[in-house]
Design a protein around this motif. Structure first.
Motif, mmCIF file in Angstrom:
data_model
loop_
_atom_site.group_PDB
_atom_site.id
_atom_site.type_symbol
_atom_site.label_atom_id
_atom_site.label_comp_id
_atom_site.label_asym_id
_atom_site.label_seq_id
_atom_site.Cartn_x
_atom_site.Cartn_y
_atom_site.Cartn_z
ATOM 1 N N VAL A 123 0.845 -1.204 0.000
ATOM 2 C CA VAL A 123 0.000 0.000 0.000
ATOM 3 C C VAL A 123 0.880 1.253 0.000
ATOM 4 C CG1 VAL A 123 -1.648 1.329 1.380
ATOM 5 C CG2 VAL A 123 -1.948 -1.136 1.106
ATOM 6 N N ARG A 124 1.913 1.224 0.836
ATOM 7 C CA ARG A 124 2.840 2.361 0.874
ATOM 8 C C ARG A 124 3.542 2.526 -0.460
ATOM 9 N NH1 ARG A 124 4.132 7.329 1.983
ATOM 10 N NH2 ARG A 124 6.367 7.647 2.349
ATOM 11 N N ARG A 125 3.923 1.409 -1.079
ATOM 12 C CA ARG A 125 4.618 1.465 -2.368
ATOM 13 C C ARG A 125 3.713 2.062 -3.454
ATOM 14 N NH1 ARG A 125 5.847 -1.360 -6.999
ATOM 15 N NH2 ARG A 125 8.086 -1.393 -7.545
ATOM 16 N N ASN A 126 2.463 1.615 -3.488
ATOM 17 C CA ASN A 126 1.530 2.159 -4.491
ATOM 18 C C ASN A 126 1.297 3.650 -4.265
ATOM 19 O OD1 ASN A 126 1.218 -0.363 -5.678
ATOM 20 N ND2 ASN A 126 -0.514 -0.910 -4.354
ATOM 21 N N ARG A 127 1.237 4.065 -2.986
ATOM 22 C CA ARG A 127 1.060 5.487 -2.696
ATOM 23 C C ARG A 127 2.264 6.292 -3.187
ATOM 24 N NH1 ARG A 127 0.657 5.224 2.491
ATOM 25 N NH2 ARG A 127 -1.560 4.756 2.467
ATOM 26 N N LEU A 128 3.470 5.740 -2.975
ATOM 27 C CA LEU A 128 4.676 6.423 -3.453
ATOM 28 C C LEU A 128 4.691 6.508 -4.978
ATOM 29 C CD1 LEU A 128 7.443 4.960 -1.106
ATOM 30 C CD2 LEU A 128 6.631 7.317 -1.187
ATOM 31 N N GLN A 163 11.284 10.791 -3.104
ATOM 32 C CA GLN A 163 10.263 9.744 -3.139
ATOM 33 C C GLN A 163 10.801 8.475 -3.778
ATOM 34 O OE1 GLN A 163 7.593 10.022 -1.590
ATOM 35 N NE2 GLN A 163 6.774 12.083 -1.616
ATOM 36 N N GLU A 164 11.628 8.608 -4.822
ATOM 37 C CA GLU A 164 12.222 7.429 -5.463
ATOM 38 C C GLU A 164 13.184 6.716 -4.508
ATOM 39 O OE1 GLU A 164 12.081 8.737 -10.183
ATOM 40 O OE2 GLU A 164 13.904 9.030 -9.013
ATOM 41 N N ASP A 165 13.903 7.474 -3.693
ATOM 42 C CA ASP A 165 14.769 6.852 -2.696
ATOM 43 C C ASP A 165 13.940 6.060 -1.680
ATOM 44 O OD1 ASP A 165 16.952 7.937 -3.936
ATOM 45 O OD2 ASP A 165 17.115 9.667 -2.577
ATOM 46 N N GLN A 166 12.835 6.647 -1.259
ATOM 47 C CA GLN A 166 11.955 5.929 -0.336
ATOM 48 C C GLN A 166 11.397 4.666 -0.983
ATOM 49 O OE1 GLN A 166 8.927 8.487 1.280
ATOM 50 N NE2 GLN A 166 10.377 10.047 1.978
ATOM 51 N N LEU A 167 11.041 4.779 -2.275
ATOM 52 C CA LEU A 167 10.527 3.613 -2.999
ATOM 53 C C LEU A 167 11.596 2.527 -3.093
ATOM 54 C CD1 LEU A 167 8.234 2.348 -4.659
ATOM 55 C CD2 LEU A 167 9.201 3.468 -6.690
ATOM 56 N N GLN A 168 12.834 2.923 -3.371
ATOM 57 C CA GLN A 168 13.914 1.948 -3.452
ATOM 58 C C GLN A 168 14.139 1.262 -2.107
ATOM 59 O OE1 GLN A 168 15.576 0.998 -6.244
ATOM 60 N NE2 GLN A 168 16.500 -0.570 -4.946
ATOM 61 N N ALA A 169 14.110 2.042 -1.033
ATOM 62 C CA ALA A 169 14.266 1.466 0.300
ATOM 63 C C ALA A 169 13.123 0.504 0.614
ATOM 64 C CB ALA A 169 14.331 2.572 1.352
ATOM 65 N N LEU A 170 11.912 0.857 0.177
ATOM 66 C CA LEU A 170 10.757 -0.009 0.401
ATOM 67 C C LEU A 170 10.897 -1.308 -0.382
ATOM 68 C CD1 LEU A 170 8.182 0.301 2.088
ATOM 69 C CD2 LEU A 170 7.010 1.054 0.026
ATOM 70 N N ASP A 171 11.344 -1.211 -1.629
ATOM 71 C CA ASP A 171 11.565 -2.416 -2.437
ATOM 72 C C ASP A 171 12.634 -3.301 -1.810
ATOM 73 O OD1 ASP A 171 9.644 -1.702 -4.266
ATOM 74 O OD2 ASP A 171 11.046 -0.724 -5.639
ATOM 75 N N ASN A 172 13.683 -2.677 -1.283
ATOM 76 C CA ASN A 172 14.722 -3.467 -0.620
ATOM 77 C C ASN A 172 14.157 -4.195 0.597
ATOM 78 O OD1 ASN A 172 16.591 -2.556 -2.492
ATOM 79 N ND2 ASN A 172 17.297 -0.875 -1.196
ATOM 80 N N SER A 173 13.295 -3.520 1.333
ATOM 81 C CA SER A 173 12.681 -4.165 2.503
ATOM 82 C C SER A 173 11.790 -5.325 2.080
ATOM 83 C CB SER A 173 11.873 -3.140 3.304
ATOM 84 O OG SER A 173 12.696 -2.091 3.769
ATOM 85 N N LEU A 174 11.029 -5.128 0.991
ATOM 86 C CA LEU A 174 10.180 -6.210 0.491
ATOM 87 C C LEU A 174 11.018 -7.395 0.031
ATOM 88 C CD1 LEU A 174 7.456 -4.203 -1.477
ATOM 89 C CD2 LEU A 174 7.093 -5.641 0.522
#
Length: 316
Positions: free
Chosen positions: A52-57, A246-257
């Motif tokens: 959900v956070r990823r889609n929002r980003l 925002q892209e950095d946050q998305l990358q960090a989120l993908d790494n966590s996933l």
């Protein structure tokens, strides 16, 4: 056992050894299945929250990119930066011209004030070159030539007639008049020169004032253009910084996933393991001969002793 771990032993008691073994294994299997299912549900919930956070980003990044493209595209950005650099160079050049012209104007005003004061007080100072120019003026040169001619005539007359002769005195008067004429014409030329200097100073001040006004008008226009370009570029750069963040946050989120996915696939993802199946009991836990025989004997002795004691009490 692994460090920071606990070992739980489960024992089951039933009517048969086989049932006890099956019950113990069933309890362990049920517990492990429950822990496994809870772990999967927890990871699934975490992945859903991350998704959900990823889609929002992704939506925010798309919105920011649309806003940035609405301001300018890549080609317009290059042109805008080039224009801003050119405008900035012109702006700096105009500021330098303004400062230089202001200094020149202040100096010209001081010179004008000095010339005006000298003209009012008739104390104008002339340079040697200016005086030489006046003295070599044709008007003065003609008078000087006439004075020299009169002096030559006087010398000849003086030789022939003497100093008291009427012709010599007449020549003296004519020389005096010519000298007075020379002084008058020289003063007129100096006055004209003074007027020229005053006019030149006034023209210089007026020219510098006009140049300064023109520069200030150009500065107003260039500052408005510079401000508009700077505002446009600043808005674009701010949006680009937001997109990068925002892209950095998305990358960090993908790494966590990805980390969660790797942990899910690990064999030790569920932190509960069976050390081994339950073993079949080799003897019953109850009743046991070693315990029952002494116990029954003790109970019989106590019961008989109690009855004898009761009988004696009743007899007495």
């Amino acid at each position: 056992a692994l460090p920071i771990s606990q070992i739980i032993e489960i024992m089951a008691t039933t009517s048969t050894a086989e049932d006890s073994q099956m019950l113990a294994n069933a309890v362990v299997d049920t517990y492990i299945d429950a822990v496994t299912n809870n772990s999967k549900m927890d990871r699934t919930n975490i992945e859903q929250l991350f998704s959900v956070r990823r889609n929002r980003l992704l939506d925010q990044i798309a919105s920011l990119k649309q806003r940035a493209e609405a301001i300018m595209d890549a080609s317009q950005l290059s042109s805008a930066r080039t224009s801003f650099n050119e405008v900035e160079a012109v702006h700096q050049n105009l500021i330098a011209q303004q400062q230089q012209t202001s200094q020149q104007l202040n100096m010209a005003r001081q010179i004008l004030a000095s010339v005006q004061k000298a003209a009012q007080n008739s104390t104008t100072e002339f340079t040697a070159e200016e005086l030489a120019t006046v003295d070599t003026d044709p008007v003065i040169s003609n008078v000087d030539a006439r004075i020299m001619s009169l002096r030559e005539e006087r010398r000849v007359a003086l030789e022939h007639f003497g100093p008291n002769h009427r012709a010599v005195r007449d020549l003296d008067n004519r020389i005096i008049a010519a000298q007075a004429e020379r002084r008058r014409k020289r003063q007129e030329l100096l006055s004209q020169l003074q007027d020229v200097k005053l006019s030149q100073a006034q023209n210089q001040v007026a020219a510098l004032e006009g140049a300064l006004a023109h520069i200030e008008k150009q500065l107003i226009n260039i500052r408005d253009r510079r401000k508009g370009l700077n505002r446009q570029l600043s808005s674009y750069d701010s949006l680009k910084e937001d997109i990068t963040r925002q892209e950095d946050q998305l990358q960090a989120l993908d790494n966590s996933l990805n980390t969660i996915g790797i942990m899910r696939e690990r064999p030790d993802a569920v932190r509960v393991n069976r050390r081994g199946p339950a073993s079949k009991p080799q003897e019953v836990s109850f009743p046991r001969i070693k315990i029952i025989v002494p116990g029954v004997t003790f109970l019989v002795v106590v019961l008989v002793g109690g009855l004898v004691f009761l009988k004696e009490m009743l007899d007495s």
